[in-house]
Scaffold this motif. Sequence first.
Motif, PDB file in Angstrom:
ATOM      1  N   LEU A  18       6.893   2.364   0.938  1.00  0.00           N
ATOM      2  CA  LEU A  18       5.725   3.246   0.901  1.00  0.00           C
ATOM      3  C   LEU A  18       6.104   4.694   1.164  1.00  0.00           C
ATOM      4  O   LEU A  18       5.447   5.601   0.666  1.00  0.00           O
ATOM      5  CB  LEU A  18       4.673   2.780   1.902  1.00  0.00           C
ATOM      6  CG  LEU A  18       3.891   1.547   1.479  1.00  0.00           C
ATOM      7  CD1 LEU A  18       3.019   1.046   2.632  1.00  0.00           C
ATOM      8  CD2 LEU A  18       3.051   1.817   0.252  1.00  0.00           C
ATOM      9  N   ASP A  19       7.150   4.918   1.931  1.00  0.00           N
ATOM     10  CA  ASP A  19       7.614   6.280   2.168  1.00  0.00           C
ATOM     11  C   ASP A  19       8.023   6.959   0.862  1.00  0.00           C
ATOM     12  O   ASP A  19       8.000   8.174   0.758  1.00  0.00           O
ATOM     13  CB  ASP A  19       8.798   6.296   3.141  1.00  0.00           C
ATOM     14  CG  ASP A  19       8.375   5.996   4.570  1.00  0.00           C
ATOM     15  OD1 ASP A  19       7.172   6.093   4.875  1.00  0.00           O
ATOM     16  OD2 ASP A  19       9.261   5.642   5.373  1.00  0.00           O
TER      17      ASP A  19
ATOM     18  N   ASP B 262       7.183  -0.756   4.508  1.00  0.00           N
ATOM     19  CA  ASP B 262       6.987   0.567   5.113  1.00  0.00           C
ATOM     20  C   ASP B 262       7.975   1.564   4.527  1.00  0.00           C
ATOM     21  O   ASP B 262       7.620   2.706   4.232  1.00  0.00           O
ATOM     22  CB  ASP B 262       7.154   0.502   6.634  1.00  0.00           C
ATOM     23  CG  ASP B 262       5.954  -0.117   7.330  1.00  0.00           C
ATOM     24  OD1 ASP B 262       4.879  -0.210   6.706  1.00  0.00           O
ATOM     25  OD2 ASP B 262       6.101  -0.511   8.506  1.00  0.00           O
ATOM     26  N   ARG B 263       9.233   1.131   4.333  1.00  0.00           N
ATOM     27  CA  ARG B 263      10.239   2.018   3.744  1.00  0.00           C
ATOM     28  C   ARG B 263       9.914   2.326   2.282  1.00  0.00           C
ATOM     29  O   ARG B 263      10.097   3.444   1.820  1.00  0.00           O
ATOM     30  CB  ARG B 263      11.627   1.411   3.871  1.00  0.00           C
ATOM     31  CG  ARG B 263      12.148   1.521   5.293  1.00  0.00           C
ATOM     32  CD  ARG B 263      13.529   0.963   5.406  1.00  0.00           C
ATOM     33  NE  ARG B 263      13.366  -0.388   5.942  1.00  0.00           N
ATOM     34  CZ  ARG B 263      14.208  -1.373   5.803  1.00  0.00           C
ATOM     35  NH1 ARG B 263      15.322  -1.201   5.126  1.00  0.00           N
ATOM     36  NH2 ARG B 263      13.974  -2.542   6.326  1.00  0.00           N
TER      37      ARG B 263
ATOM     38  N   GLU C 133      -2.694   2.131   0.253  1.00  0.00           N
ATOM     39  CA  GLU C 133      -1.671   3.167   0.306  1.00  0.00           C
ATOM     40  C   GLU C 133      -0.910   3.377  -0.997  1.00  0.00           C
ATOM     41  O   GLU C 133      -0.208   4.380  -1.137  1.00  0.00           O
ATOM     42  CB  GLU C 133      -0.685   2.846   1.426  1.00  0.00           C
ATOM     43  CG  GLU C 133      -1.357   2.838   2.793  1.00  0.00           C
ATOM     44  CD  GLU C 133      -0.396   2.569   3.916  1.00  0.00           C
ATOM     45  OE1 GLU C 133       0.790   2.905   3.786  1.00  0.00           O
ATOM     46  OE2 GLU C 133      -0.840   2.029   4.948  1.00  0.00           O
TER      47      GLU C 133
ATOM     48  N   SER D 143       6.874  -6.617   5.988  1.00  0.00           N
ATOM     49  CA  SER D 143       6.126  -5.410   6.347  1.00  0.00           C
ATOM     50  C   SER D 143       7.056  -4.232   6.643  1.00  0.00           C
ATOM     51  O   SER D 143       6.819  -3.108   6.192  1.00  0.00           O
ATOM     52  CB  SER D 143       5.237  -5.704   7.556  1.00  0.00           C
ATOM     53  OG  SER D 143       4.470  -4.580   7.882  1.00  0.00           O
ATOM     54  N   ARG D 144       8.144  -4.487   7.378  1.00  0.00           N
ATOM     55  CA  ARG D 144       9.108  -3.407   7.658  1.00  0.00           C
ATOM     56  C   ARG D 144       9.717  -2.874   6.367  1.00  0.00           C
ATOM     57  O   ARG D 144       9.877  -1.665   6.187  1.00  0.00           O
ATOM     58  CB  ARG D 144      10.212  -3.905   8.591  1.00  0.00           C
ATOM     59  CG  ARG D 144       9.798  -4.017  10.038  1.00  0.00           C
ATOM     60  CD  ARG D 144      10.976  -4.293  10.948  1.00  0.00           C
ATOM     61  NE  ARG D 144      11.690  -5.510  10.604  1.00  0.00           N
ATOM     62  CZ  ARG D 144      11.374  -6.723  11.043  1.00  0.00           C
ATOM     63  NH1 ARG D 144      10.334  -6.886  11.829  1.00  0.00           N
ATOM     64  NH2 ARG D 144      12.096  -7.778  10.687  1.00  0.00           N
TER      65      ARG D 144
ATOM     66  N   LYS E 266      -3.593  -3.542   3.117  1.00  0.00           N
ATOM     67  CA  LYS E 266      -2.975  -2.291   3.586  1.00  0.00           C
ATOM     68  C   LYS E 266      -2.208  -1.625   2.447  1.00  0.00           C
ATOM     69  O   LYS E 266      -2.322  -0.428   2.208  1.00  0.00           O
ATOM     70  CB  LYS E 266      -2.038  -2.585   4.751  1.00  0.00           C
ATOM     71  CG  LYS E 266      -1.255  -1.382   5.221  1.00  0.00           C
ATOM     72  CD  LYS E 266      -0.196  -1.759   6.236  1.00  0.00           C
ATOM     73  CE  LYS E 266       0.698  -0.556   6.488  1.00  0.00           C
ATOM     74  NZ  LYS E 266       2.007  -0.914   6.994  1.00  0.00           N
TER      75      LYS E 266
END
Length: 124
Positions: free
Chosen positions: A51-52, A48-49, A81, A44-45, A77
């Motif tokens: 998805l940025d 997140d990067r 996104e 997940s971490r 999720k």
Amino acid sequence: MHERDRTPSAPGTALGVLSCSQRGNAWVITLGGDLGPDALAGVSRRLDRVLDEGRAIVMDTKSVTSADPAMLTLLMKLQEEASLYVAAPSPPVRELLARPGPHTSVRTVTSLGEALDAIGAGTA
């Protein structure tokens, strides 16, 4: 630009993200091992990067040996996104995706190449 993560592991330990690289307009995330809660937190971490960057995501899951039900939440999720394809789902991933619920809309394909073609990343 290519970015890779290789995580050494002892037998029976969680792996999570085996590699992460760009292919055209997509990120290809290769997952492997036991995706229990600890490994999923790392995945997940990492995502997140990714998805940025605002790119499409192909998640190659052929090397996943077991998957926590929380993986469904993570996939949903991601699908909200970004353009997401789950490529080559392993038996544990197929089992998770076969459960009734809203996650049935997760796009799956049989191979990495098929996913890349579907999002227009191809083999360029």
